[in-house]
Design a protein around this motif. Structure first.
Motif, mmCIF file in Angstrom:
data_model
loop_
_atom_site.group_PDB
_atom_site.id
_atom_site.type_symbol
_atom_site.label_atom_id
_atom_site.label_comp_id
_atom_site.label_asym_id
_atom_site.label_seq_id
_atom_site.Cartn_x
_atom_site.Cartn_y
_atom_site.Cartn_z
ATOM 1 N N HIS A 1 1.119 -1.148 -0.074
ATOM 2 C CA HIS A 1 0.259 -0.101 -0.241
ATOM 3 C C HIS A 1 0.680 0.842 0.174
ATOM 4 O O HIS A 1 2.229 1.387 0.988
ATOM 5 N N TYR A 2 0.316 2.539 -0.484
ATOM 6 C CA TYR A 2 0.935 3.546 -1.017
ATOM 7 C C TYR A 2 0.347 4.900 -0.248
ATOM 8 O O TYR A 2 -0.541 5.023 -0.743
ATOM 9 N N GLU A 3 0.810 4.982 0.322
ATOM 10 C CA GLU A 3 -0.197 6.326 2.094
ATOM 11 C C GLU A 3 -0.752 7.251 0.963
ATOM 12 O O GLU A 3 -0.884 8.516 0.819
ATOM 13 N N GLY A 4 0.701 7.988 0.106
ATOM 14 C CA GLY A 4 0.347 8.906 -0.405
ATOM 15 C C GLY A 4 -0.183 9.547 -2.557
ATOM 16 O O GLY A 4 -0.538 9.989 -2.530
ATOM 17 N N VAL A 5 -0.970 8.217 -2.404
ATOM 18 C CA VAL A 5 -1.938 8.410 -3.461
ATOM 19 C C VAL A 5 -2.962 9.410 -3.247
ATOM 20 O O VAL A 5 -3.199 9.777 -2.245
ATOM 21 N N TYR B 1 3.266 -1.218 -14.623
ATOM 22 C CA TYR B 1 3.414 -1.304 -13.424
ATOM 23 C C TYR B 1 2.982 -2.352 -13.254
ATOM 24 O O TYR B 1 4.151 -2.685 -12.374
ATOM 25 N N LEU B 2 1.850 -3.091 -13.329
ATOM 26 C CA LEU B 2 1.633 -4.048 -12.531
ATOM 27 C C LEU B 2 2.260 -5.249 -12.537
ATOM 28 O O LEU B 2 2.792 -6.327 -12.849
ATOM 29 N N ASN C 1 3.648 3.129 -8.541
ATOM 30 C CA ASN C 1 3.367 4.139 -9.207
ATOM 31 C C ASN C 1 1.546 3.535 -10.103
ATOM 32 O O ASN C 1 1.090 4.224 -10.397
ATOM 33 N N PHE C 2 1.712 2.057 -9.776
ATOM 34 C CA PHE C 2 0.193 1.400 -9.976
ATOM 35 C C PHE C 2 -0.303 2.640 -9.710
ATOM 36 O O PHE C 2 -1.732 2.823 -9.970
ATOM 37 N N GLN C 3 -0.998 2.616 -8.242
ATOM 38 C CA GLN C 3 -1.819 3.178 -7.400
ATOM 39 C C GLN C 3 -1.989 4.515 -7.942
ATOM 40 O O GLN C 3 -2.961 5.353 -8.230
ATOM 41 N N ILE C 4 -0.615 5.019 -7.931
ATOM 42 C CA ILE C 4 -0.711 6.328 -8.414
ATOM 43 C C ILE C 4 -1.368 6.970 -10.171
ATOM 44 O O ILE C 4 -2.327 7.263 -9.685
#
Length: 519
Positions: free
Chosen positions: A323-327, A446-447, A465-468
């Protein structure tokens, strides 16, 4: 005294939806005890077909995979005795157990493994699980109990996908993988075997005394078909059911009530709006989806529909180590929503509705019949969007979701295992579970990068990068992650309240062999 078990949501390693074979092995099948029966409140089944369609809880009682997960979330051998990976040739070799029989007494062999995975991979069968195995170039039988998978590219999640239920070749060879009667009379290797199926009423399973990991404690488990959430609660109160997943609004009836245990179980299961990009409407208006996401008060939906049992969602792997918090979270912000609309050239008409090129902007938001949580979410979201000025209505089609013809619907997925699970096949262009028709070349890139590297730092960067990128061009408007609320007869002992469950709250039966029922 009733016991209430609660858990706080947290970023957790993906845990299990599979049987704990080690737990089963510790039981004594010869111990004398009064026969026990557990009645579980289940949704309806028209077939039990885990290789084509993953949506079922019952498969974990009837079938096994080569691998499973233990109570700590670790992958462990199941039908496999051991495995080896040759990085140079990208080959996984499995040594299979030689003491496993199908419920009909036939011997389990490597032929069954090869048959199952090839059936999933066959494009003519249209399995939504096919993307999990697309790197496989060869499946080589090395002996009755040895099988090797040769890959063309690395797949870090490959062992996770070896938890897939294995099917018997001798009963399915030459059969239609969707329509075969086998899927209404399944024969597996699991700790329970089918005794009877009263269609629309109940599926009765009895324990497999010959189970290779040791017989379960509970003699009979009945999946009683109860499709209405309120009816489940009533039947729990009357004693007709011993265990069921209930709607949050029904939990209060069991709090403080002797004889029941309430389980508030964390899941990786999110809800939100899926947009049908096959519909011409979204081909013209996809740039307005960020406005829709800003215009929905997700916390209000979480509080009103699931009574706060969960957390606001903004990412499909929010409860995963990657998980990326900054999305971009698309927090409720009507002003930002209005700015997106204005920037896109939209204006409001005399009635306060947003328009584009003289046409009101709006759509029908569908929800699955019988799923009250999704229905309530659709109705509240439609009301919120109406208040914002979008002509959105909620609909519950009696015949179910028309995936090809609908505008948008309430969707649910989750990634309780590797982060590749329910991302690659859900958001990847043309993949088996990409029911939205979403396509973004950078998301695909990215996936794929995350799928093909064993380096955790590189995977973290790829998933970041995927989440962004997914947030820039959203496939969904995420609402919330929802806890799975189970109520059980207090006589049931052994349910693992710390298990993180998957989509639809599936996974509670992972250690069913250890469960007992006190008289």
């Amino acid at each position: 005294m009733k016991k209430v078990i609660r858990k706080l949501p947290a970023l957790l390693l993906a845990l299990t939806m599979c049987l704990s074979l080690a737990a089963c092995a510790g039981n004594d099948p010869g111990a004398s005890a009064a026969p026990t029966t557990l009645v579980y409140g289940s949704g309806d089944y028209t077939s039990i077909n885990p290789i084509m369609n993953e949506h079922c809880e019952i498969k974990y009682l009837l079938f096994d995979g080569l691998m499973a997960r233990d109570g700590d979330g670790n992958l462990v051998p199941a039908l496999a005795e051991s495995y080896d990976y040759d990085e140079a040739t990208m080959t996984y070799t499995f040594k299979l157990r030689d003491d496993v029989q199908w419920h009909d007494g036939q011997q389990f062999t490597a032929d069954d493994v090869k048959f199952t995975i090839e059936a999933i991979m066959d494009p003519n069968n249209g399995s939504e699980n096919a993307p999990n195995y697309e790197e496989i170039s060869q499946i080589n039988i090395l002996g009755d109990y040895d099988v090797a998978f040769v890959l063309t590219e690395p797949n870090v999640a490959f062992l996770d996908y070896m938890t897939m239920s294995i099917m018997p070749e001798h009963l399915l060879q030459g059969e239609d993988m969707w329509e075969s009667d086998f899927f209404r009379n399944p024969v597996g290797t699991g700790p329970y075997k089918l005794e009877s199926w009263d269609v629309g009423q109940a599926i009765t399973m009895v324990k497999n005394e010959e189970y290779f990991a040791g017989a379960a404690n509970i003699d009979t488990i009945i999946f009683k078909i109860v499709t209405d959430d309120s009816a489940k609660a009533l039947q729990l109160q009357s004693g007709e059911l011993d265990l069921a997943q209930v709607a949050p609004k029904d939990v209060a009836a069991f709090e403080g009530k002797d004889g029941f245990t309430v389980y508030d179980m964390t899941t990786s299961d999110y809800r939100g709006i899926l947009y049908n990009f096959g519909n011409e409407y979204w081909q013209e208006n996809a740039d307005l989806i960020p406005a829709i996401s800003y215009a929905i008060d997700k916390q209000a939906i979480l509080d009103a529909v699931v009574l706060g049992y969960g957390e606001v969602a903004y990412s499909p792997i929010q409860r995963n180590i990657y998980h990326y918090e900054g999305v971009e979270k698309y927090a409720y912000d009507p002003e930002k929503a209005a700015q997106v609309m204005t920037d896109a050239g939209c204006t409001k008409d005399a009635d306060g509705y947003w328009t584009r090129n003289g046409e009101r902007i709006g759509f029908v938001l569908s929800a699955t019949p019988g799923d009250q949580v999704r229905i309530d979410m659709a109705q509240i979201a439609a009301q919120q969007l109406q208040e914002f000025g979008l002509d959105v209505t909620a609909d519950v089609p009696a015949e179910g979701i028309d995936w090809g013809g609908q505008y948008a619907c309430i969707i649910g997925w989750g990634s309780p295992f590797d982060a590749d699970d329910h991302t690659y096949k859900v958001f990847g262009t043309g993949k088996g579970a990409n029911y939205s028709g979403y396509s973004n070349a950078l998301v695909d890139q990215y996936l794929t990068e995350a799928r093909q590297t064993f380096d955790t730092d590189e995977r973290a960067e790829a998933y970041k990068n995927f989440q962004i990128e997914l947030a820039k061009t959203p496939a969904y408007t995420f609402f919330c992650y929802i806890d799975a609320m189970y109520v059980g007869n207090q006589a049931i002992q052994g349910i693992d309240a710390d298990t993180v469950l998957g989509h639809h709250g599936v996974g509670i039966f992972w250690n069913v062999c250890d469960w007992t029922m006190e008289s």
